[in-house]
Design a protein around this motif. Structure first.
Motif, PDB file in Angstrom:
ATOM      1  N   TYR A   1       0.743  -1.124  -0.147  1.00 30.70           N
ATOM      2  CA  TYR A   1       0.028   0.011   0.061  1.00 30.70           C
ATOM      3  C   TYR A   1       0.889   1.208  -0.084  1.00 30.70           C
ATOM      4  CZ  TYR A   1      -2.850   3.781   1.272  1.00 30.70           C
ATOM      5  OH  TYR A   1      -3.556   5.053   1.505  1.00 30.70           O
ATOM      6  N   SER A   2       1.940   1.243   0.741  1.00 26.01           N
ATOM      7  CA  SER A   2       2.662   2.620   0.787  1.00 26.01           C
ATOM      8  C   SER A   2       3.167   2.802  -0.472  1.00 26.01           C
ATOM      9  CB  SER A   2       3.812   2.234   1.720  1.00 26.01           C
ATOM     10  OG  SER A   2       4.877   3.211   1.755  1.00 26.01           O
ATOM     11  N   ALA A   3       3.809   1.502  -1.153  1.00 24.01           N
ATOM     12  CA  ALA A   3       4.319   1.953  -2.600  1.00 24.01           C
ATOM     13  C   ALA A   3       3.267   2.432  -3.494  1.00 24.01           C
ATOM     14  CB  ALA A   3       5.071   0.575  -3.315  1.00 24.01           C
ATOM     15  N   MET A   4       2.131   1.763  -3.399  1.00 21.81           N
ATOM     16  CA  MET A   4       1.050   2.320  -4.455  1.00 21.81           C
ATOM     17  C   MET A   4       0.498   3.816  -3.980  1.00 21.81           C
ATOM     18  SD  MET A   4      -2.583   0.645  -5.138  1.00 21.81           S
ATOM     19  CE  MET A   4      -1.949  -0.963  -5.759  1.00 21.81           C
ATOM     20  N   SER A   5       0.388   3.886  -2.670  1.00 22.04           N
ATOM     21  CA  SER A   5      -0.108   5.345  -2.225  1.00 22.04           C
ATOM     22  C   SER A   5       0.953   6.345  -2.605  1.00 22.04           C
ATOM     23  CB  SER A   5      -0.038   5.287  -0.556  1.00 22.04           C
ATOM     24  OG  SER A   5      -0.473   6.569  -0.236  1.00 22.04           O
ATOM     25  N   ASN A   6       2.312   6.146  -2.751  1.00 18.21           N
ATOM     26  CA  ASN A   6       3.371   7.248  -3.034  1.00 18.21           C
ATOM     27  C   ASN A   6       3.091   7.491  -4.654  1.00 18.21           C
ATOM     28  OD1 ASN A   6       4.489   7.343  -0.561  1.00 18.21           O
ATOM     29  ND2 ASN A   6       6.031   6.093  -0.684  1.00 18.21           N
ATOM     30  N   THR A   7       2.666   6.236  -5.388  1.00 19.16           N
ATOM     31  CA  THR A   7       2.716   6.379  -6.665  1.00 19.16           C
ATOM     32  C   THR A   7       1.311   7.290  -7.017  1.00 19.16           C
ATOM     33  OG1 THR A   7       3.978   4.532  -7.293  1.00 19.16           O
ATOM     34  CG2 THR A   7       2.672   5.185  -8.946  1.00 19.16           C
ATOM     35  N   ASN A   8       0.302   7.171  -6.223  1.00 15.29           N
ATOM     36  CA  ASN A   8      -0.984   7.783  -6.674  1.00 15.29           C
ATOM     37  C   ASN A   8      -1.408   8.831  -5.858  1.00 15.29           C
ATOM     38  OD1 ASN A   8      -1.779   5.657  -8.560  1.00 15.29           O
ATOM     39  ND2 ASN A   8      -2.614   4.450  -7.002  1.00 15.29           N
ATOM     40  N   GLN A   9      -0.308   9.515  -5.210  1.00 11.88           N
ATOM     41  CA  GLN A   9      -0.324  10.598  -4.348  1.00 11.88           C
ATOM     42  C   GLN A   9      -1.139  11.846  -5.105  1.00 11.88           C
ATOM     43  OE1 GLN A   9       3.299  11.768  -2.296  1.00 11.88           O
ATOM     44  NE2 GLN A   9       2.200  13.227  -0.954  1.00 11.88           N
ATOM     45  N   HIS A  10      -0.621  12.114  -6.323  1.00 15.03           N
ATOM     46  CA  HIS A  10      -1.336  13.192  -6.832  1.00 15.03           C
ATOM     47  C   HIS A  10      -2.218  12.835  -8.030  1.00 15.03           C
ATOM     48  CE1 HIS A  10       1.741  15.610  -4.705  1.00 15.03           C
ATOM     49  NE2 HIS A  10       2.691  14.992  -4.986  1.00 15.03           N
ATOM     50  N   THR A  11      -1.950  11.784  -8.437  1.00 15.77           N
ATOM     51  CA  THR A  11      -3.020  11.345  -9.663  1.00 15.77           C
ATOM     52  C   THR A  11      -3.070   9.875  -9.522  1.00 15.77           C
ATOM     53  OG1 THR A  11      -3.683  11.421 -11.895  1.00 15.77           O
ATOM     54  CG2 THR A  11      -1.185  11.147 -11.453  1.00 15.77           C
ATOM     55  N   PHE A  12      -4.360   9.405 -10.137  1.00 19.31           N
ATOM     56  CA  PHE A  12      -4.401   7.825 -10.114  1.00 19.31           C
ATOM     57  C   PHE A  12      -3.520   7.177 -11.359  1.00 19.31           C
ATOM     58  CE2 PHE A  12      -7.389   4.258 -11.625  1.00 19.31           C
ATOM     59  CZ  PHE A  12      -6.606   3.158 -10.599  1.00 19.31           C
ATOM     60  N   ALA A  13      -2.311   6.659 -10.921  1.00 21.30           N
ATOM     61  CA  ALA A  13      -1.589   6.036 -11.896  1.00 21.30           C
ATOM     62  C   ALA A  13      -1.240   4.777 -11.734  1.00 21.30           C
ATOM     63  CB  ALA A  13      -0.383   6.659 -11.919  1.00 21.30           C
ATOM     64  N   ALA A  14      -1.248   4.130 -10.702  1.00 22.43           N
ATOM     65  CA  ALA A  14      -0.891   2.556 -10.454  1.00 22.43           C
ATOM     66  C   ALA A  14      -2.298   1.758  -9.995  1.00 22.43           C
ATOM     67  CB  ALA A  14       0.082   2.674  -9.358  1.00 22.43           C
ATOM     68  N   ALA A  15      -2.327   0.859 -10.947  1.00 20.76           N
ATOM     69  CA  ALA A  15      -3.660   0.116 -10.739  1.00 20.76           C
ATOM     70  C   ALA A  15      -3.386  -1.206  -9.611  1.00 20.76           C
ATOM     71  CB  ALA A  15      -4.004  -0.809 -12.032  1.00 20.76           C
ATOM     72  N   ALA A  16      -2.288  -1.681  -9.616  1.00 15.33           N
ATOM     73  CA  ALA A  16      -1.653  -2.700  -8.571  1.00 15.33           C
ATOM     74  C   ALA A  16      -0.475  -2.896  -8.245  1.00 15.33           C
ATOM     75  CB  ALA A  16      -2.256  -4.022  -9.222  1.00 15.33           C
ATOM     76  N   ALA A  17      -0.005  -3.314  -7.124  1.00 17.89           N
ATOM     77  CA  ALA A  17       1.232  -3.619  -6.721  1.00 17.89           C
ATOM     78  C   ALA A  17       1.351  -5.030  -6.016  1.00 17.89           C
ATOM     79  CB  ALA A  17       1.447  -2.663  -5.705  1.00 17.89           C
ATOM     80  N   GLY A  18       2.515  -5.588  -6.534  1.00 16.94           N
ATOM     81  CA  GLY A  18       2.750  -7.120  -6.101  1.00 16.94           C
ATOM     82  C   GLY A  18       3.908  -7.308  -5.432  1.00 16.94           C
ATOM     83  N   PRO A  19       4.246  -8.410  -4.662  1.00 14.36           N
ATOM     84  CA  PRO A  19       5.361  -8.594  -3.813  1.00 14.36           C
ATOM     85  C   PRO A  19       6.187  -9.538  -4.483  1.00 14.36           C
ATOM     86  CG  PRO A  19       3.584 -10.011  -3.218  1.00 14.36           C
ATOM     87  CD  PRO A  19       3.176  -9.263  -4.257  1.00 14.36           C
ATOM     88  N   LYS A  20       7.544  -9.486  -4.040  1.00 13.53           N
ATOM     89  CA  LYS A  20       8.454 -10.735  -4.584  1.00 13.53           C
ATOM     90  C   LYS A  20       7.953 -11.760  -3.828  1.00 13.53           C
ATOM     91  CE  LYS A  20      12.995  -9.469  -4.296  1.00 13.53           C
ATOM     92  NZ  LYS A  20      14.277  -8.738  -3.981  1.00 13.53           N
ATOM     93  N   TYR A  21       8.138 -12.799  -4.585  1.00 11.38           N
ATOM     94  CA  TYR A  21       7.736 -14.286  -3.932  1.00 11.38           C
ATOM     95  C   TYR A  21       8.841 -15.293  -4.111  1.00 11.38           C
ATOM     96  CZ  TYR A  21       6.087 -15.015  -8.766  1.00 11.38           C
ATOM     97  OH  TYR A  21       6.155 -15.021  -9.853  1.00 11.38           O
ATOM     98  N   GLU A  22       8.679 -16.453  -3.413  1.00 11.50           N
ATOM     99  CA  GLU A  22       9.600 -17.343  -3.402  1.00 11.50           C
ATOM    100  C   GLU A  22       8.698 -18.883  -3.426  1.00 11.50           C
ATOM    101  OE1 GLU A  22      12.611 -19.791  -0.534  1.00 11.50           O
ATOM    102  OE2 GLU A  22      13.044 -17.841  -0.810  1.00 11.50           O
TER     103      GLU A  22
END
Length: 298
Positions: free
Chosen positions: A105-126
């Motif tokens: 959420y933090s990564a997405m919130s930073n990206t969408n702070q001024h305008t809606f730009a990021a639809a989704a964010a995903g983690p690294k996985y093993e």
């Protein structure tokens, strides 16, 4: 952007291992506002055992196996009705780290702070079976490039696996629901392609972690481990990839990339996999189904 997010976790189940499902729910209790389990008609699914975990938990029991995409869409409708801002999707055999959701959420919130730009964010996985390939991919030329991502990085990608993906519900309104007729397999691929077609961003977040089960097994292909599936799943995979290639809005680059990948997979299954005859039949039927638009549950 919502100041205080309301996040609902969506877990789609079908014949789950109950002990692992409980671990997944326990790992999410302090990370999200609500947990919604959508079960696709698992025989003797024991609701009472799950109900004892938390009041945050809600369970939907489908009367038949409607498939993964339809279960996601059911949950999205509920999330919108109940006023949630974000959904986060999980397979029944995934397990997030304790701080995964807030970091996404933090990564997405930073990206969408001024305008809606990021639809989704995903983690690294093993992969729980031990494979550790870089999880993020980006289209480069006519192939998919795997991207390394350090813990301090957030990278733009062209695909996220559905499990572990935090999705801003505005993106569902913007690009549309998941495609029900795909049923299972390539659901995340097709939705991510629509996200990128609509010029929204997908983020890979380097400090968010999850374990996940990729494929039923692995094929050893000239020293490289390739996730493999049973013959019935192969039919879905090839059908859905062929159907996606046919869509008018899909770029020529993706059509070429996907066609090459399909050809390589056919070669791998014909040379290195057991049950070659069954695999060939399933792949052939899947390709025919995709060409003939025979979609939905097989």
């Amino acid at each position: 952007m919502t100041e205080t997010p309301k996040i609902i976790a969506i877990i789609v189940t079908y014949h789950p291992e109950l002990s692992h499902l409980k671990k997944l729910i326990a790992a999410l209790l302090n990370q999200v506002d609500r947990i919604l389990v959508v079960d696709n008609n698992t025989p003797n699914f024991n609701v009472r055992l799950l109900d004892e975990i938390s009041e945050k938990l809600e369970i939907i029991l489908n009367i038949e196996n409607f498939g993964l995409a339809t279960a996601y869409n059911q949950a999205c409708t509920i999330a919108k009705t109940q006023g949630y801002s974000h959904i986060i999707l999980f397979d029944q055999d995934s397990l997030p780290a304790a701080n995964m959701v807030i970091r996404l959420y933090s990564a997405m919130s930073n990206t969408n702070q001024h305008t809606f730009a990021a639809a989704a964010a995903g983690p690294k996985y093993e992969d729980i079976k031990g494979q550790k390939l870089p999880p993020f991919v980006r289209i480069k030329g006519f192939h998919l490039e795997r991207i390394e991502c350090s813990e301090n990085d957030v990278v733009d990608v062209d695909h996220l696996i559905s499990s572990g993906s935090l999705i801003d519900l505005r993106a569902i309104d913007y690009v549309g629901n998941f495609t029900d007729s795909l049923f299972i397999d390539c659901i995340d691929t097709e939705w991510c392609l629509r996200v990128r077609y609509n010029n929204l961003r997908l983020l890979g977040v380097g400090n968010a972690f999850m374990t996940h089960n990729i494929g039923e097994n692995y094929l050893n292909v000239l020293g490289r481990q390739l996730p493999s599936h049973t013959s019935p799943r192969l039919r879905y995979q090839f059908r859905n990839q062929v159907w996606i290639i046919k869509q008018s809005w899909v770029s020529w680059r993706w059509r070429i990339i996907s066609s090459i990948r399909c050809a390589k997979l056919i070669g791998a299954y014909m040379v290195f996999a057991p049950n070659k005859a069954n695999n060939l039949i399933a792949i052939s039927k899947g390709i025919f189904d995709g060409l003939a638009n025979k979609m939905g549950k097989i």
